[in-house]
Design a protein around this motif. Structure first.
Motif, short mmCIF file in Angstrom:
data_model
loop_
_atom_site.label_atom_id
_atom_site.label_comp_id
_atom_site.label_asym_id
_atom_site.label_seq_id
_atom_site.Cartn_x
_atom_site.Cartn_y
_atom_site.Cartn_z
N ASN A 837 15.91 19.99 18.28
CA ASN A 837 16.04 18.75 17.28
C ASN A 837 14.92 17.87 17.83
O ASN A 837 14.94 17.24 18.85
N LEU A 838 14.24 17.58 16.90
CA LEU A 838 12.93 16.71 17.02
C LEU A 838 12.71 15.70 16.08
O LEU A 838 12.80 15.84 15.00
N THR A 839 12.33 14.56 16.62
CA THR A 839 11.90 13.57 15.80
C THR A 839 10.68 12.97 16.00
O THR A 839 10.38 12.56 17.18
N LEU A 840 9.99 12.69 14.97
CA LEU A 840 8.51 12.28 15.11
C LEU A 840 8.21 10.88 14.37
O LEU A 840 8.96 10.95 13.20
N LYS A 841 7.26 10.16 14.63
CA LYS A 841 6.85 9.17 13.59
C LYS A 841 5.56 9.66 12.69
O LYS A 841 4.92 10.32 13.27
N LEU A 842 5.98 9.47 11.54
CA LEU A 842 4.74 10.12 10.71
C LEU A 842 3.81 9.13 10.73
O LEU A 842 4.05 7.93 10.54
N PRO A 843 2.55 9.50 10.90
CA PRO A 843 1.33 8.36 10.86
C PRO A 843 0.92 7.80 9.83
O PRO A 843 -0.02 7.84 9.00
N VAL A 844 2.09 7.10 9.21
CA VAL A 844 1.80 6.18 7.91
C VAL A 844 1.55 4.84 8.37
O VAL A 844 2.40 4.25 8.87
N THR A 845 0.52 4.30 8.43
CA THR A 845 0.01 2.89 9.11
C THR A 845 -0.38 2.11 7.84
O THR A 845 -0.90 2.49 6.94
N ILE A 846 -0.15 0.84 8.03
CA ILE A 846 -0.54 -0.13 6.90
C ILE A 846 -1.98 0.03 6.40
O ILE A 846 -2.35 -0.08 5.30
N ASN A 847 -2.93 0.53 7.53
CA ASN A 847 -4.43 0.37 7.09
C ASN A 847 -4.59 1.42 6.26
O ASN A 847 -5.82 1.60 5.59
N LYS A 848 -3.86 2.50 6.02
CA LYS A 848 -4.05 3.52 5.18
C LYS A 848 -4.41 3.23 3.87
O LYS A 848 -4.81 3.85 3.07
N PHE A 849 -3.70 2.01 3.43
CA PHE A 849 -3.52 1.76 2.17
C PHE A 849 -4.85 0.82 1.64
O PHE A 849 -4.91 -0.04 0.91
N PHE A 850 -6.03 0.75 2.63
CA PHE A 850 -7.10 -0.08 2.44
C PHE A 850 -7.80 0.40 1.33
O PHE A 850 -8.20 1.46 1.16
N GLN A 851 -8.48 -0.54 0.72
CA GLN A 851 -9.72 -0.06 -0.45
C GLN A 851 -10.66 -1.02 0.34
O GLN A 851 -10.92 -2.25 0.40
N PRO A 852 -11.96 -0.35 0.41
CA PRO A 852 -12.91 -1.20 0.99
C PRO A 852 -13.62 -2.20 0.02
O PRO A 852 -13.64 -1.65 -1.12
N THR A 853 -14.17 -3.25 0.67
CA THR A 853 -14.52 -4.07 -0.14
C THR A 853 -16.08 -4.61 0.41
O THR A 853 -16.12 -4.60 1.50
N GLU A 854 -16.98 -4.32 -0.44
CA GLU A 854 -18.44 -4.64 -0.19
C GLU A 854 -18.72 -6.28 -0.50
O GLU A 854 -18.27 -6.78 -1.49
N MET A 855 -19.23 -6.85 0.45
CA MET A 855 -19.80 -8.41 0.05
C MET A 855 -20.92 -8.76 0.98
O MET A 855 -21.02 -8.23 1.96
N THR A 856 -21.48 -9.84 0.26
CA THR A 856 -22.71 -10.47 0.97
C THR A 856 -22.07 -11.32 2.51
O THR A 856 -21.13 -11.56 2.54
N SER A 857 -23.15 -11.40 3.05
CA SER A 857 -23.08 -12.44 4.21
C SER A 857 -22.32 -13.86 3.86
O SER A 857 -21.41 -14.06 4.47
N HIS A 858 -22.95 -14.27 2.86
CA HIS A 858 -22.50 -15.59 2.26
C HIS A 858 -20.93 -15.54 1.81
O HIS A 858 -20.13 -16.47 2.37
N ASP A 859 -20.62 -14.54 1.13
CA ASP A 859 -19.35 -14.47 0.50
C ASP A 859 -18.32 -14.17 1.67
O ASP A 859 -17.30 -14.65 1.73
N PHE A 860 -19.01 -13.54 2.71
CA PHE A 860 -17.75 -12.95 3.77
C PHE A 860 -17.62 -14.33 4.54
O PHE A 860 -16.44 -14.57 4.74
#
Lengths: 962, 144
Positions: A837-860
């Protein structure tokens, strides 16, 4: 009388050397050297320009001082100046200094390169040779870049002098080794190979080194060298001893060249062309014949040179391993050498025969020399020769002579040199196991081994004997009897006590019928050793005692008495104390049935490669134990360990709590691969781990908070998550695929993909045992408030098969809002009757749902300022746990799912990322800044997100990653 | 291949050292001392090949002088053993009965000889008269 200096003697140098020789003490010598160094320094620094001769003299002095073991940190410039001199002696000293004292990354390389360029184009062969030597000695990248294209041209040009060709060949070899990408052989290949035909033997000698190296790297391109080498060899071998004039050494024609040709041929399989092969076999036969002819000279140089070729020829014969006739002849020749009066020859013959023993054609022939080799083991005065003899015995051992060889090795062990004892012990242990026909012989051998060389018997060896005794019913009684007798000795090795404790604890009942070894006698015998033993052994003995209580109820009172005494129950060692307390309590509370269940006999161990063999391989380095030996072991080992006749018996195991893997699996040498069940016991705990393991994988043997056994009935509730589940989680923050979990039974691999607020995860279950798991089920659940944050649904397909499950289980996730906990995966199955009988945590972390966003220095920075409320920011300063390498960091940040923004932060050392987390209801913008401080090995991590809980969670997660 | 060649006397003083594989200067003294200790402690009837760390030493003694060669496992021990003798015979021919002093006082020439015989850890020339060609030419010029 410094008149010994030849030619243009440098008087100042000769005087200096004489002074050094006359120094009475080390101090005087150092004083003289320091004086000279100061003198040279001032000369080099002086205003007056030095002439070439003085520079040469001083540089030469520096070389001499360096040879005496002193550091030289100046004079390089003067040496470089000497390179441009027109006088050979000055140039030569300059080059010598550079090749001895300049390393390949010196900043002087460019100056040196200039001088080399001039000398190479000078057309003066002696200058060219010096320059080529220098490239070959320094061989730096910069030199390779400057000259790699020119050297092959010099090497094959028709008008190049022979001596220059020789230097060019070796120079090219060096460049090829250091910068293979710069050396383009293509168009030169065939002309280089044809150097083997050069009429000048010196050129051939030099070229072979180059061709051998090139052939090893590109065998196909250089294949033509085989026939050329054979014909060259044939011409040398069949020549009369005077034909080759100056290349004949003590009546042996070109011995070094012959050796190198034979070595080159060892880069290739036997020639396919029948004619070439015939010619080569003829050569090899001639070489073997010559060994039998009367020597042409009584000088040892003659026979050494002849034998150098002979040994190389034998190496080639062994390498081909296809000519039974030649192999047997080689073996007979070596057999003669085994009794030669020259130690060198005996040594080489033993070494060479060792490889012959592994060929099926010559194995039997090698075996005929067994008596000589045994004699060598006993009488050789040189330990390195004895070592070779031991190696050879090991190599020639098979079923027919195993008993004799093992006996000889054992008796040699009593007097063996300390330096080789451990290796000898391993070898004896392996042979005894590999060729055991009856197990009583095996047990006798190992116990003898412990008796004779106990200190050198490593854990692997005594673990192994226990494994085998436990797995073989027919030897258990004999083992108990023998170990009982061995323990009678007044002084016996602690390893013997360990084996004795373990075996009597398991099988003492088998000899208890004899009044001379009644239970109480056995116990008293073991206990008489107790006080002399180290803590791990005592712990083992305590476990043996509790097993005694189960085996022999009549010893209960005596043993309880021992456990109860202050030296046990109040022992300062916490491990011993705990065992004493727990065992005492266990023996007084538990009913006989419970005791019998808990203290059941150890179940058989799964079969594995012998850990001893692995240890020997490690000791000897890779390649020392041949592949055939490994296969041999598999084949032969099966007999001892019973491959087919006895798999693990499910019925026996079902009754045993011990069927769950416990750290006693160390016996199998797989400690490193066993992350499960961090049992709170110390090293050396063997028996007791079976009871004290509180890991969730063994709920049936669960121990409650008091540390006592509370329940023996298997629980059906999901076990709590493993203690290391969080660690496992962290492994997957920056990556999506990998091995999630592994223990002795099971490996779980994971593959996942995410898109917007959806994710899919595949779990692969691998069964590592050889039996099927019964009722294998998995469930995924979201504990507590996670239920409202994340939808996790699983599509399980039952997996009971052996090996990898054909269909992975899929799990789908839909993120509703941000979350911090992880979904749980519970796995249940039966292995050998016991519920896992074994219980593990599934590695689902909030960062998995990231969408990358490109932006310029100014915008950032505009966004950064907008998110300036204190709760929106989370910051952490922490120490680096992993490599701070830029590429590693970048890979991790990209794995996180955000966009890594270049040229945003004014400080190029810092990393800046941006991304949006997609949930069902909303999008959360996140900005990240990571500032590494390489010097302090620290990071500062700052996160600003439009939702404060996200900032905090991401900060926690990421702080573990770098 | 040949890793290095050392000439040492019985007192352990290095008279010649040549490395064909880069060894840091600071580590050479240690290595030399260790190698020499290893060879000097051996008796006459012991064999001339010693396993040392991950490579082999081939050594030969001439009166008070030892010549020690470090070679990789793949090298033919006997041929290296005779190479050493060939080297000594060349020295003998050039210096007419070579002694430790000759080697000390003519280090540059000994190096020229060695470089003619071994380059980059490989044997390039074994013919005595050809090995001595550059030196004889040099002595004729007597340009010092």
């Amino acid at each position: 009388m410094p008149a010994v200096s030849k030619g243009d003697g440098m008087r100042g140098l000769a005087v200096f050397i004489s002074d050094i020789r006359n120094c009475k003490s080390k101090e005087a010598e150092i004083k003289r050297i320091n004086k000279e160094l100061a003198n040279i320094r001032s000369k080099f620094k002086g205003d007056k320009a030095l002439d070439g001769y003085s520079k040469k003299k001083y540089v030469c002095k520096l070389l001499f001082i360096f040879l005496l073991g002193h550091d030289i940190d100046f004079g390089h410039m003067e040496a470089v100046n000497l390179l441009s001199s027109n006088k050979y002696t000055e140039k030569q000293i300059g080059y010598l200094f550079i090749s001895v004292l300049v390393n390949s990354n010196s900043e002087l390389i460019r100056l040196i390169n200039n001088a080399i360029k001039n000398d190479l184009s000078s057309r003066n062969p002696t200058f060219m040779c010096l320059a080529l030597h220098c490239i070959a000695n320094v061989g730096s990248r910069e030199m390779a870049e400057a000259f790699a294209s020119e050297i092959p041209r010099i090497l094959v040009a028709g008008d190049t002098m022979d001596s220059v060709k020789q230097s060019a060949a070796l120079c090219l070899l060096r460049l090829y080794k250091t910068s293979p990408d710069l050396v383009m052989m293509g168009e030169w290949t065939s002309r280089v190979v044809h150097l083997l035909n050069d009429q000048h033997m010196g050129v051939v000698t030099a070229a072979i080194s180059l061709i051998t190296c090139l052939s090893q790297k590109n065998p196909d391109e250089f294949k033509t060298c085989v026939s050329l080498a054979v014909s060259r060899l044939s011409r040398i071998v069949s020549s009369a001893s005077t034909d080759l004039q100056d290349y004949t050494y003590y009546f042996v024609p070109a011995p070094w060249l012959s050796c190198k040709l034979l070595r080159l041929l060892q880069c290739y399989p036997p020639p396919e062309d029948g004619a070439v092969k015939g010619r080569l076999v003829e050569c090899l036969e001639t070489i073997l014949n010559k060994a039998q002819e009367p020597p042409k000279s009584k000088k040892v140089q003659h026979s050494n040179a002849k034998n150098a070729i002979l040994f190389e020829a034998i190496s080639l014969i062994i390498h081909y391993d296809s000519e039974p006739n030649l192999l047997v002849r080689a073996c007979n020749q070596l057999g003669q050498f085994l009794q030669h009066r020259e130690t060198n020859l005996r040594y080489l013959a033993l070494e060479s025969m060792c490889t012959l023993a592994s060929s099926e054609f010559s194995h039997e022939a090698v075996k005929t020399h067994i008596e000589t080799v045994i004699n060598a083991l006993k009488t050789e005065r040189d330990v390195s020769v004895r070592q070779r003899a031991a190696d050879l015995l090991y190599a020639m051992c098979d079923r027919s002579n195993a008993k004799q060889i093992v006996a000889e090795m054992l008796s040699y062990l009593e007097t063996a040199d300390y330096s080789i004892r451990e290796e000898m012990v391993l070898k004896v242990a392996i042979l005894a196991e590999k060729y055991a026909v009856d197990y009583s012989w095996y047990v006798d051998t190992i116990l003898n081994l412990i008796r004779i060389a106990g200190d050198y018997v490593s854990e692997e060896v005594w673990y192994r004997v226990i494994q085998i005794v436990i797995n073989r019913d027919d030897v258990q009684g004999y083992a108990a009897k023998t170990v009982f007798e061995a323990l009678q000795a007044p002084a016996c090795h602690e390893n013997m006590v360990k084996v004795g404790g373990y075996i009597l604890g398991e099988f003492g009942n088998l000899i208890a019928g004899d009044p001379r070894s009644s239970p109480l006698v056995q116990f008293n015998l073991l206990h008489s050793k107790f006080h002399l033993c180290s803590v791990p052994t005592r712990a083992l003995l305590l476990s043996a005692y509790i097993k005694f209580i189960n085996l022999f109820p009549e010893t209960k009172a005596t043993i309880q008495e021992v456990l109860r005494c202050d030296s046990q129950i109040r022992n300062s060692d916490v491990e011993l104390q705990q065992r004493a307390v727990e065992y005492l309590k266990l023996s007084s509370i538990a009913s006989t049935d419970v005791l019998a269940t808990v203290l059941e006999e150890m179940p058989p161990f799964p079969e594995r490669e012998s850990s001893i063999l692995a240890k020997l391989k490690k000791k000897k380095g890779p390649g020392a134990v041949s592949v055939t030996e490994l296969e041999d072991n598999k084949r032969e080992g099966g007999e001892l360990n019973g491959e087919g006749d006895r798999g693990p018996d499910p019925a026996a195991m079902a009754s045993s709590n011990a069927s769950t893997p416990s750290p006693s699996a160390d016996l199998l040498g797989i400690r490193s691969a066993a992350p499960v069940g961090a049992a709170p016991t110390s090293v050396g705990s063997l028996l007791v781990d079976v009871f004290s393991e509180a890991g969730p994988a063994a709920p049936s043997a669960a121990v409650n908070d008091d540390g006592f056994l509370s329940s023996a009935s298997p629980s059906e509730d999901p076990a709590p998550p493993l203690s290391e589940a969080d660690e496992l989680l962290n492994k997957f923050v920056c990556k999506n695929n990998g091995v999630l979990f592994e223990n002795q039974l099971l490996q779980i691999g994971i593959k996942s993909e995410y898109r917007q607020n959806l994710g899919r995860m595949y779990l692969f279950y691998g069964n590592k045992t050889s039996v099927q798991f019964a009722s294998f089920t998995t469930t995924v659940s979201c504990p507590g408030e996670l239920q409202s944050q994340l939808n996790a649904s699983d599509q399980t397909s039952g997996t009971t098969g052996r090996g990898w499950s054909p269909d992975p289980t899929g799990t789908q996730h839909r993120v509703l809002t941000d979350f911090s906990d992880a979904p749980l995966l519970n796995i249940k199955f039966r292995y050998g009757g016991a519920l896992q009988n074994l219980t593990l945590k599934l590695p689902v972390t909030i960062n998995k749902f990231f969408q990358p966003t490109e932006m310029t220095s100014h915008d950032f920075f505009q966004r950064w300022k907008q998110l300036s409320q204190p709760q929106q920011e989370a910051q952490k300063i922490f120490k680096a746990n992993h490599s701070m390498d830029t590429e590693v960091l970048k890979a991790k940040l990209l794995g996180l799912g955000t966009a890594l923004l270049d040229d945003v932060d004014p400080n190029s050392e810092n990393y800046v990322c941006a991304g949006v987390i997609q949930t069902k209801g909303q999008q959360v913008g996140c900005l990240l800044r990571l500032e590494p401080n390489g010097q302090a090995q620290m990071y500062r991590l700052t996160l600003r997100c439009s939702k404060d809980s996200v900032s905090r969670r991401l900060c926690e997660l990421l702080a573990e990653q770098f | 291949m040949i890793k290095f060649m050392l000439m040492v006397n019985r007192q352990g003083q290095t008279r010649l050292s040549r490395y064909y594989q880069p060894v840091e200067l600071s580590r050479r003294a240690m290595l030399e001392a260790d190698v020499v200790r290893c060879c000097l402690s051996r008796k006459k009837d012991q064999c001339s090949f010693v396993e040392y760390k991950d490579f082999k030493l081939v050594y030969r003694q001439y009166a008070a002088l030892y010549i020690v060669v470090g070679v990789t496992d793949s090298e033919n021990e006997l041929s290296v053993y005779e190479l050493v003798h060939n080297f000594v015979e060349v020295l003998d021919k050039y210096f007419s009965r070579v002694s430790e002093l000759d080697i000390m006082f003519n280090l540059d020439r000994v190096h020229i000889i060695l470089d003619e015989m071994i380059q980059n850890g490989h044997v390039v020339e074994t013919n005595k008269s050809r090995i001595l060609t550059p030196l004889t030419a040099l002595d004729k010029m007597a340009d010092g």
